[in-house]
Write a protein that holds these residues in place. Structure first.
Motif, short mmCIF file in Angstrom:
data_model
loop_
_atom_site.label_atom_id
_atom_site.label_comp_id
_atom_site.label_asym_id
_atom_site.label_seq_id
_atom_site.Cartn_x
_atom_site.Cartn_y
_atom_site.Cartn_z
N UNK A 152 1.02 -1.24 -0.12
CA UNK A 152 0.37 -0.44 0.02
C UNK A 152 0.79 1.42 0.44
N UNK A 153 1.75 1.27 0.65
CA UNK A 153 2.63 1.84 0.44
C UNK A 153 4.13 2.35 0.21
N UNK A 154 4.93 1.70 0.25
CA UNK A 154 6.39 1.87 -1.29
C UNK A 154 6.11 1.93 -2.89
N UNK A 155 4.93 1.56 -3.03
CA UNK A 155 4.29 1.60 -4.42
C UNK A 155 4.82 2.67 -4.94
N UNK A 156 4.16 4.08 -4.48
CA UNK A 156 4.22 5.45 -4.35
C UNK A 156 5.42 5.83 -4.33
N UNK A 157 6.59 5.31 -3.66
CA UNK A 157 7.42 6.05 -2.96
C UNK A 157 9.01 4.80 -4.03
N UNK A 158 8.37 3.81 -4.25
CA UNK A 158 9.96 3.09 -4.87
C UNK A 158 10.02 3.36 -5.52
N UNK A 159 9.43 3.42 -6.98
CA UNK A 159 9.44 3.67 -8.25
C UNK A 159 10.20 5.05 -9.06
N UNK A 160 9.43 6.56 -8.66
CA UNK A 160 10.60 7.51 -7.92
C UNK A 160 11.45 7.85 -7.65
N UNK A 161 12.16 7.35 -6.55
CA UNK A 161 13.20 6.80 -6.06
C UNK A 161 14.28 6.18 -6.84
N UNK A 162 14.06 5.41 -7.17
CA UNK A 162 15.10 4.78 -7.61
C UNK A 162 14.61 5.09 -9.04
N UNK A 163 14.18 6.12 -9.58
CA UNK A 163 13.70 6.72 -10.81
C UNK A 163 15.14 7.71 -10.75
N UNK A 164 15.38 8.75 -10.07
CA UNK A 164 15.70 9.69 -8.91
C UNK A 164 17.28 8.84 -8.80
N UNK A 165 17.70 7.80 -8.19
CA UNK A 165 18.71 6.78 -8.39
C UNK A 165 19.20 5.86 -8.62
N UNK A 166 19.66 5.86 -10.09
CA UNK A 166 19.01 4.47 -11.26
C UNK A 166 20.70 3.75 -10.90
N UNK A 167 21.93 4.42 -9.20
CA UNK A 167 22.82 2.95 -9.05
C UNK A 167 22.63 2.59 -7.53
N UNK A 168 20.89 2.58 -7.11
CA UNK A 168 21.24 1.65 -6.27
C UNK A 168 20.36 1.13 -6.39
N UNK A 169 20.31 -0.21 -6.10
CA UNK A 169 19.87 -1.88 -6.50
C UNK A 169 18.69 -1.87 -4.79
N UNK A 170 17.26 -2.03 -4.31
CA UNK A 170 16.55 -1.71 -3.65
C UNK A 170 16.08 -3.70 -3.23
#
Length: 302
Positions: free
Chosen positions: A106-124
């Motif tokens: 419920x919460x992470x879907x709205x956070x993960x995509x923009x976060x990883x788009x902003x930080x492409x060198x981070x693997x979650x």
């Protein structure tokens, strides 16, 4: 005594992987290089660090003591290097989170995509489970849980909505057939689709209105033992099997579509939203620092 840091890292890799071949796959070093590094370290220390057989590798008493002290120390060293390197470069590396199932859904879907788009060198890497875990022992950088389950020695930062509710609902056809309860205690006469922990303890349903608190033990034809199985209970409620009580956000699409009808809404219990938490006794790795800054920025925007 001077000891090569690479030899220490090789020892930790072998001990944690419980084998040279397994450590090779995890570290990228060849088994022979790892074996030679461990041999050098044993020579320098003057003691054997592993019991070796053709089938297994296990730390000796000396090796186990060294691992207990060395693994956290190396984690701090590498976190320090990550922090320094992040000053001049975009943050990179792996961020490991342990979260409840409802947060993952419920919460992470709205956070993960923009976060990883902003930080492409981070693997979650996200592990979703209901039970509270020791994030340090589990090898996670941080976790997400609700306030009542946070340890006192953790640093906590709000993430997601600050207020949430449990919603209670059923299919209109079921309510037409069985009646619409006007008080939570009337649910004792209804088929309730309950949930429980992995050890078999059933979760009570809690309702609150104008200072009156009511708890009931739901009884019915279906009980799910894991948050990941809540979708099964939701589908059963839509099909008319009984009443469900779960996070409002989980039911919201079905309430809006009319597939489920809200009941006892004035009694829906409200509670504070979740927190991102991490150990305050260690340096914050660059990927986690980037995630914290992103969450804070999202909250400021709201």
């Amino acid at each position: 005594m001077r000891i090569d840091m690479n030899d220490l890292s090789a020892f930790v890799a072998v001990a944690q992987a419980k084998g040279f071949r397994e450590a090779s796959r995890a570290s990228g070093m060849s088994p022979s290089s790892l074996s030679e590094a461990v041999r050098r370290l044993e020579t320098r220390l003057g003691t054997r660090l592993f019991h070796r057989t053709t089938r297994s590798v296990a730390p000796t008493e000396a090796g186990a003591r060294l691992l207990d002290r060395l693994a956290p120390a190396l984690t701090e060293v590498f976190a320090s290097l990550d922090t320094v390197s992040a000053l001049g470069d975009a943050p990179s590396g792996t961020l490991r989170l342990n979260v409840p199932v409802n947060v993952a859904r419920l919460i992470l879907p709205g956070i993960v995509t923009p976060f990883l788009a902003l930080h492409p060198r981070i693997r979650l890497e996200v592990t979703a489970e209901t039970d509270l875990v020791d994030i340090v022992a589990a090898g996670c950088d941080a976790g997400i849980r609700y306030e009542e389950r946070l340890a006192q020695d953790m640093i906590a930062i709000p993430i997601g909505p600050r207020r949430q509710r449990f919603a209670t609902a059923a299919a209109p056809a079921y309510l037409d057939r069985m009646g619409r309860p006007r008080h939570p205690r009337e649910l004792l006469d209804h088929a309730c689709l309950g949930s429980g922990s992995a050890n078999g303890v059933a979760h009570a349903w809690t309702f609150e209105r104008e200072g009156e608190l009511v708890k009931i033990d739901p009884s019915g034809p279906l009980v799910v033992r894991s948050g990941a199985a809540f979708d099964l209970a939701v589908d059963a409620a839509i099909a008319g099997l009984g009443v469900i009580s779960i996070f409002e956000d989980w039911l919201r699409p079905h309430l809006d579509s009319g597939a489920l009808e809200p009941i006892l809404e004035p009694w829906w219990q409200e509670f504070s939203g979740p927190f991102l938490y991490f150990s305050g006794s260690r340096l914050v790795p660059a990927p986690l620092r980037a995630f914290i800054d992103f969450i804070k920025g999202e909250r400021d925007i709201r």
